[in-house]
Design a protein around this motif. Sequence first.
Motif, PDB file in Angstrom:
ATOM      1  N   ARG A 105       0.950  -1.138  -0.122  1.00 19.28           N
ATOM      2  CA  ARG A 105       0.058   0.124  -0.063  1.00 19.28           C
ATOM      3  C   ARG A 105       0.768   1.304  -0.136  1.00 19.28           C
ATOM      4  NH1 ARG A 105      -3.484  -0.661   4.529  1.00 19.28           N
ATOM      5  NH2 ARG A 105      -4.679  -2.036   3.309  1.00 19.28           N
ATOM      6  N   GLY A 106       1.868   1.320   1.014  1.00 19.31           N
ATOM      7  CA  GLY A 106       2.623   2.469   0.974  1.00 19.31           C
ATOM      8  C   GLY A 106       3.700   2.613  -0.442  1.00 19.31           C
ATOM      9  N   PHE A 107       3.843   1.573  -0.915  1.00 23.80           N
ATOM     10  CA  PHE A 107       4.510   1.651  -2.330  1.00 23.80           C
ATOM     11  C   PHE A 107       3.653   2.046  -3.535  1.00 23.80           C
ATOM     12  CE2 PHE A 107       5.346  -0.689  -6.431  1.00 23.80           C
ATOM     13  CZ  PHE A 107       6.721  -0.180  -6.700  1.00 23.80           C
ATOM     14  N   LEU A 108       2.401   1.506  -3.438  1.00 22.20           N
ATOM     15  CA  LEU A 108       1.612   2.043  -4.672  1.00 22.20           C
ATOM     16  C   LEU A 108       0.965   3.490  -4.417  1.00 22.20           C
ATOM     17  CD1 LEU A 108      -0.309  -1.433  -5.067  1.00 22.20           C
ATOM     18  CD2 LEU A 108       1.455  -0.424  -6.685  1.00 22.20           C
ATOM     19  N   THR A 109       0.546   3.786  -3.101  1.00 21.47           N
ATOM     20  CA  THR A 109       0.479   5.043  -3.125  1.00 21.47           C
ATOM     21  C   THR A 109       1.406   6.105  -3.105  1.00 21.47           C
ATOM     22  OG1 THR A 109       0.343   4.866  -0.536  1.00 21.47           O
ATOM     23  CG2 THR A 109      -1.836   4.417  -1.546  1.00 21.47           C
ATOM     24  N   GLY A 110       2.668   5.476  -2.973  1.00 21.45           N
ATOM     25  CA  GLY A 110       3.700   6.477  -3.330  1.00 21.45           C
ATOM     26  C   GLY A 110       3.604   7.095  -4.806  1.00 21.45           C
ATOM     27  N   TRP A 111       3.247   6.678  -5.652  1.00 24.03           N
ATOM     28  CA  TRP A 111       3.056   6.833  -6.964  1.00 24.03           C
ATOM     29  C   TRP A 111       2.056   8.004  -7.193  1.00 24.03           C
ATOM     30  CZ3 TRP A 111       6.367   5.690 -10.543  1.00 24.03           C
ATOM     31  CH2 TRP A 111       7.131   4.574 -10.479  1.00 24.03           C
ATOM     32  N   ILE A 112       0.924   8.168  -6.291  1.00 20.04           N
ATOM     33  CA  ILE A 112       0.142   9.289  -6.271  1.00 20.04           C
ATOM     34  C   ILE A 112       0.906  10.446  -5.462  1.00 20.04           C
ATOM     35  CG2 ILE A 112      -1.807  10.253  -5.082  1.00 20.04           C
ATOM     36  CD1 ILE A 112      -2.492   8.278  -7.169  1.00 20.04           C
ATOM     37  N   GLN A 113       1.836  10.359  -4.512  1.00 17.67           N
ATOM     38  CA  GLN A 113       2.578  11.120  -4.056  1.00 17.67           C
ATOM     39  C   GLN A 113       3.514  11.683  -4.860  1.00 17.67           C
ATOM     40  OE1 GLN A 113       0.355  10.891  -1.682  1.00 17.67           O
ATOM     41  NE2 GLN A 113       1.781  11.557  -0.066  1.00 17.67           N
ATOM     42  N   THR A 114       4.077  11.122  -5.930  1.00 16.65           N
ATOM     43  CA  THR A 114       4.979  11.430  -6.895  1.00 16.65           C
ATOM     44  C   THR A 114       4.508  12.358  -7.838  1.00 16.65           C
ATOM     45  OG1 THR A 114       7.084  10.964  -7.924  1.00 16.65           O
ATOM     46  CG2 THR A 114       5.192   9.577  -8.548  1.00 16.65           C
TER      47      THR A 114
END
Length: 562
Positions: free
Chosen positions: A161-170
């Motif tokens: 979850r952290g890895f995939l939502t990190g793409w929203i952060q980027t």
Amino acid sequence: MTDHSGTPSGEVTPGGGKGEPGLTTVVGASAAGTAFEWYDFFIFGSLTTIIARHFYADVGEATSYILALLTFGVGFVVRPLGALVFGWFGDKTGRKTTFLVTITLMGVATVAIGLLPDYDQIGIAAPILLLFMRVLQGFALGGEYGGAAIYVAEHAPVKRRGFLTGWIQTTAAIGLIMALSIILITRAILGTEAFDEWGWRIPFLLSFFLLVISLWIRLKLHESPAFKRMVAESTERQAPFRESFGTWKIGKFVLIALVGIMFAQGAVWYAGYFYTRFFMERVLKVEVATVDQLILAVTLASAILYVFFGWLSDRVGRKPVMIGGMVLFLLAVFPGFHALTNAANPALARAQASAPVTVVADPATCAVQFDPVGKTAFASSCDLAKSVLSNAGVSYDNVAAAAGTLAVVRIGAVEVASLEGTGLDAPALKAARADVDRRIRAALTQAGYPASADPAAVNLPAVFAILMVFIVAATAVYGPQAAALVELFPTRVRYTAMSLPYNVGTGWVGGLLPAASFALVAWSGNIYFGLWYAVGFTGVAAIVALLFLPETRGRDLNTIGD
């Protein structure tokens, strides 16, 4: 908890399943649309200096810049309102429909800014219309981030979850990269003069094509599994506002999210990306094109860091990664900005050390050199002197003089007497201001203060390295943030409960940071004093996060809070 197929509820298999899009499509579509919205929002911040000249004429260089910064900030101020409206809409009707509406509103407002007549054409109506468009942009963005982050998180496997939502952060970095790239390319093709005159409108107008692409991508998405499950199983009437803000059970986590996470995100992220830009351009007088290239370079380098810190939070927890970013910023901010001065404008650093500037004046005659409405005359001898120093970006100390004393500016061992402009008519005041400006600037030049940074003397590798320290801190705070916020709240109020603290933190703390920090500099005369704004918010956040923020890694999004 599992559905009838045996797949964990709220997760999507890599290849899709049950007619649902796969994780790649979910993340890609959500991230692409959000990146386009950040592009729309960041164009304005990247063109603040030019916009100030076109929409805030006849109020002076410093005041026009402040007004443009405040207009930029207004887009952030209204974001909590957008969060409330679209958060309620998203919790009641679904995630997909909501961010289709937000992206349409953002795109239309951005294109409209590119079509607005400027002050010379329609007078005061120009900044009023500009302000209205910024309100629409902020209102739309207030509902965008929460929808995209939740949509991805509600599809993602728990351990990723952290890895995939990190793409929203980027996407914030991607949007900024797009904005800076298009600005640099357009300026290179048209030339600086044509770009400053009319070419600045092109990046805004290009948003029309990005809007069409974004809508096409997002129309391919389905509603999130967690939301559909909630609708199918819910037997109670939803009340997102009452439950999120009217009950301590969830309301306490709204407060913790705001103070313990979002205060730091607003302060650290906007200091790293926007205040450094303002500081280099406005205070250190580095060429705008060089500043654009530096910010573009660190933004490119930062893009993968959001995903990295999101991935890291899947392994060690959200809390230690975010607090680590806060601590890094607090340790680096003051030495980092001093080092930035030495690297970007070494002549200014040498002049400050060898010939410090002091204003000796009656404190009763000194106004704060910050005029957001453009009405202060700045006519006293103290104000005339400080206005010159403020416009020149020169740091100075204040020494109190006897009442009625004419203000004097000490530059090293040299003293320059100001003039008293109070009571003079407009032509005489203008002449007095010009005379004080000429004599103080001549003394500054004699003492080695440069009018602008020498391009050949800018240590680009050192500036890049210093900026990257701030960017690492910002991405460590921001990377795990989406997962942490989503995991704090139950599905039925998640959009509303997380969107408000997010947008208060980024909108009010972060969005107002450039103007507030500049106001602190104007109040104190010290070019580094504005950093206390970011330090204060980050320090409070670090303490609250350490003491009260729960670790949320691994939580089941379908059961928390239920």
